[in-house]
Design a protein around this motif. Sequence first.
Motif, PDB file in Angstrom:
ATOM      1  N   THR A   1       0.868  -1.144  -0.120  1.00  0.00           N
ATOM      2  CA  THR A   1      -0.001  -0.072  -0.141  1.00  0.00           C
ATOM      3  C   THR A   1       0.907   1.277  -0.015  1.00  0.00           C
TER       4      THR A   1
ATOM      5  N   GLU B   1      -3.914  -8.055  -5.717  1.00  0.00           N
ATOM      6  CA  GLU B   1      -5.131  -7.032  -5.573  1.00  0.00           C
ATOM      7  C   GLU B   1      -5.091  -6.240  -6.933  1.00  0.00           C
TER       8      GLU B   1
ATOM      9  N   TYR C   1     -11.218   0.507  -4.995  1.00  0.00           N
ATOM     10  CA  TYR C   1     -10.228   1.212  -4.149  1.00  0.00           C
ATOM     11  C   TYR C   1      -9.397   2.112  -4.367  1.00  0.00           C
TER      12      TYR C   1
ATOM     13  N   ILE D   1      -6.185   3.711   2.822  1.00  0.00           N
ATOM     14  CA  ILE D   1      -6.746   2.636   3.778  1.00  0.00           C
ATOM     15  C   ILE D   1      -8.270   3.315   4.327  1.00  0.00           C
TER      16      ILE D   1
ATOM     17  N   TRP E   1     -10.357   4.931   2.664  1.00  0.00           N
ATOM     18  CA  TRP E   1     -11.327   4.548   1.865  1.00  0.00           C
ATOM     19  C   TRP E   1     -12.026   3.090   2.191  1.00  0.00           C
ATOM     20  N   GLN E   2     -11.098   2.304   2.389  1.00  0.00           N
ATOM     21  CA  GLN E   2     -11.425   0.623   2.515  1.00  0.00           C
ATOM     22  C   GLN E   2     -11.999   0.490   4.019  1.00  0.00           C
TER      23      GLN E   2
ATOM     24  N   TRP F   1     -15.928  -0.650   3.493  1.00  0.00           N
ATOM     25  CA  TRP F   1     -16.303  -1.791   4.133  1.00  0.00           C
ATOM     26  C   TRP F   1     -17.236  -1.808   5.436  1.00  0.00           C
TER      27      TRP F   1
ATOM     28  N   HIS G   1     -12.604  -7.841   5.796  1.00  0.00           N
ATOM     29  CA  HIS G   1     -12.345  -7.702   4.183  1.00  0.00           C
ATOM     30  C   HIS G   1     -10.854  -7.194   3.948  1.00  0.00           C
ATOM     31  N   MET G   2     -10.228  -7.106   5.195  1.00  0.00           N
ATOM     32  CA  MET G   2      -9.160  -6.228   5.031  1.00  0.00           C
ATOM     33  C   MET G   2      -7.892  -6.832   5.897  1.00  0.00           C
TER      34      MET G   2
ATOM     35  N   VAL H   1      -4.286  -6.217   4.782  1.00  0.00           N
ATOM     36  CA  VAL H   1      -3.793  -4.716   4.802  1.00  0.00           C
ATOM     37  C   VAL H   1      -2.646  -4.867   5.620  1.00  0.00           C
TER      38      VAL H   1
END
Lengths: 262, 837
Positions: free
Chosen positions: A195, A218, B151, B251, B253-254, B258, B312-313, B316
């Motif tokens: 990221t 991704e 995303y 992140i 946004w995620q 979610w 869902h993350m 990450v």
Amino acid sequence: MKGSVGSKRLGATWGTTWKRAKRFARAFAACALLTPLIACAGPLSTLEPAGPAARSIAALWWVMLAGATLLLGLVICLLALAFLRPAVARGVPPALWIVGGGLALPALVLTPLMVYALASGENLFQARAEGRTEVDVLARQWEWVFTYRSADGTVRRSNNVLHLTAGQPVLLRITSADVIHSFWVPRLAGKIDATPGHVTMLRLNADVPGRYRGVCAEFCGIAHRDMQMTVEAHGSEDETGRVIDGLPPAMPEDLVDAGGRP
Amino acid sequence: MSEAVPIQDPIRLHKALDAVWRTPPGVGRLSAVNHTIVGRRFIVTAFVFFGIGGLLAMLIRAQLATPRGVFLGPEIYNQVFTMHGTVMMFLFAIPLIEGVTFYLLPKMLGARDMAFPRLSAYGYWCYLFGGAILIVGMVLGVAPNAGWFMYTPLTSRPFTPGINSDLWLIGVTFVEISALSAAVEIIVSVLKLRAPGMSLDKMPLFAWYMLVTAFMMLFGFPPLIVGSVLLEVERAFGLPFFDPNRGGDPILWQHLFWLFGHPEVYIIFLPAAGVVSTILPVFARREIIGYLAIVVSIVALAFLSFGLWVHHMFTVGIPHLALAFFSAASTAVAIPTAVQIFAWIGTLFAGRPQLRLPMLYILGFFFIFVTGGLTGVMVAIVPFNWQVHDTHFVVAHLHYVLVGGFVFPMLAATHYWLPHFTGRVPRVSLGVAAFWLIFVGFNLTFLIMHATGLLGMTRRIYTYDPANGWEWLNLVSSIGSFVMAIGLALFTVDVALQIRFGRRPGRNPWRAGTLEWATGTPPPSYNFASIPVVDTRSPLKQSTGLAVALAQGRGYLGFVRDGRLETLGVEVTSGQVEQVVRLPGPTYLPLVSAVATAVFFLAVLFQVYVVAVIGFVATIGTLLLWTRGHGDHADRGAMPIGHGKYVPSHGESGSSPSQWAMWIALFGDATAFGSLAFGSLYLAIVAPNWPPPQLAQWNLLLSGSAAAGLVLAAIAAGRSVSPTVLPHAAKRKRWLFVTAGAHSMALAALVGMAFGVPAPTEHAYGAAALVVLCYVALHVALGAVFALYGLWRSRRGFVSLVRSSDLMIGRAWHAFTAAIGVVTLLLLHAMSWTASP
């Protein structure tokens, strides 16, 4: 049954429908059993693990598959009985269905699963924090850049090929220069996102020398599917060192920078 | 006062009621607000979008059938899979739920319509127009192409410079207006518009499911809308919320997505479970067991579903202990789900089950949904998730949950309620054949796809090389998908045949117990010629002659008064009759407002912001026009409703549906504000490249006057509805003027503060501060409008001590605005404090 919708039609086919359903269920069970057996191998298969992390997750999968199959079988048997032999459980009081099936059953199944998963996750996660060598990974549309710091301070780079030594865990520090990517070598370990603005960690360890394929997991734009790489696990540290020494030096833009916060 | 004598003759009563409830034919259909018509429109439109989404799915499967497929290129493929997800989630599933609910709910509750018929019509037009924007974009080849969860930074301007992402953000936000308005409307209708005697514990389970679902929509959609607005603002004006180089964070946004996206799964599942809980007992020929346990479990499910968005993350890079919490919460969801499943199984055992066509679909639902639930537990296990996340295993899992947990119950619902829609039952049925094609096709496609994922095939790749071991798995999946498509085509033919050639069986062909089967079929415009008293969960089981008695006008309101549309409102928990709710008839206003809203959204899409402002003002203006001709100029006291009972009209009840709607809507508004505040603090604490180069120097005079204006407005509005002020027009006028004036002062101060925000395009700090200020300023401006509107209603004689609804609604708004305003001022100072080095 008189005056009800479609009753005649369904009444007539009721017996045959059931026979068909039984036949179908048998075929289905056969498929369900065969599918994993014939299809475990493959260059990207999580079920043909080649490293400790992937192996422990594959074991978790087989345990969960067995449990899930049993539970699904239980529900299907109960439904079949409800139509075919309702008498066997007619006397079961409602509270027993709710407490037994709704509370006790999931609690019995989920508690050990959670404990097992937590322990195995903690194991893998602790492992993430340590590694004898570190490699920085920079993802960008659409390639992987690996940078290696030698003891003498030179920084070398390889694109789309990661060199490591079999049996020696490597700690990857991963980030992205543009959009979100995800680093995944299925036969070695689970995936972790790359990221922009963040650095993530992943420990990679291959049991034996060889080439292991990896992909970006991704979705990252038009060439997402071409963003592939290979992990080359060499037989000895010397060999790995020789290969890395032959790599070109890294460019400033290849170095990981995540904006000052971990 | 006009006649209120019950009409005993069913034909005369029908004619009298139909004359006031009927929607005019021809072009006049555009003025329809009746829930039966609007519900049907939602359902038919949603199925059309289902067809479109299904075609997209077939394109995907055609492309993936063989390795190195050359049927679609990567750009088209990316648009196709993005639109498949978007259409199915936002244009099919949620609107279908709204449609089914609009159609069924009033009939099940013993009411003549939803609480806000014009709002449902407005929601429908918003849905249609928003969906049309997306589809037109797709036809023109500029559909969104970054995946349905959009995303960032892939969807930010530098990486998606075209209009594609804007289409998604604007189209979906437009459609979500209908979800939010439906949420408010469903909650108020369930709480207030029921048959007398129907206390909460006697409501049909479907109403419980929808009440909980509507609350979830109310809390689930605002984070998505806030996220979409922020992303659009970033794309259009360069305010960096998600750009890590300028203090934003992808992140965030995620989290926002979610925070919506996970509850969304349960928003889709719960109504379908409500359908199962309604249909299954009918075919078990017994009342459902564990009513209370089911109600508790759906409420628990709703709470849990907001606590597990992080699953869902998992990849990450969040600390493992946090992941463990979300993992435990995710597996805990299995418990309330299992409660329902075993309540259904127990009901079948306790009854005498019949395998009719809707029941066949419910058995299909059991198999598929339970499988999806079990794989759901698997993907909730963190280490396993690290392997299968973003692979076809997850694709298979989510289709098992959504097709099993939603599509199958909806197909069951179609067969079950089609006789209600059309008054016809099939002569011959292709339904069994269609079921088996769909069921076998589905499992062929997706069961095997779990293996494809375990073998390492990631999502969203437009093609793959041979020799990964995926070839025959993909080929079988593609063949299965076409079998399923043929099954769905056969289903459509079957439904068309039934509509055209079915025979007419009379009322209640399934011998169901719920009230919707007490209406005629197809239902008349007013549902019930008179309104029943309900003292059981299955009123039709209790008294078989109920439908006839109601048609003969032997319930409440068996007459027409003043040519108005009337239904009954009840006290929330006990179901004691409390008020006569007077509803609006057909009107073009919802369409006009929706067109104004469309002007706003299209102008934002094409970045013509002057027109956007005009569209926004026109929307608010036309919405205010809706109140014209509603309300009374004098107190009229209690009105007869039949059987010697008298209750006041809703405007005089002190508990009118509109007041409830405002309170409920403010919960949603508070969620939106909370998301915004969460986002700002999240950036200040977590995002890279902080602290900002420059902090705001807040002028204490400005923040002070903003706070003073906000609080004064709230206090003055409170005074305007106090018992000493309310009866006197002059005093009301004075306090309402003070409210409006205080809002103007606060607005000026907030605008002044906005000018003091340092360089909002250069760092997320300024961007966040500016957006939060704008959010409050918008509320203050609308507050001034509300105050002036109150003045106007007061001057026109619509307000008195008992008719205070207009001012009470305003007061709720003013108090809310003051609260978020003060919190904002504190937040801005806190952000400066956390951000300072």
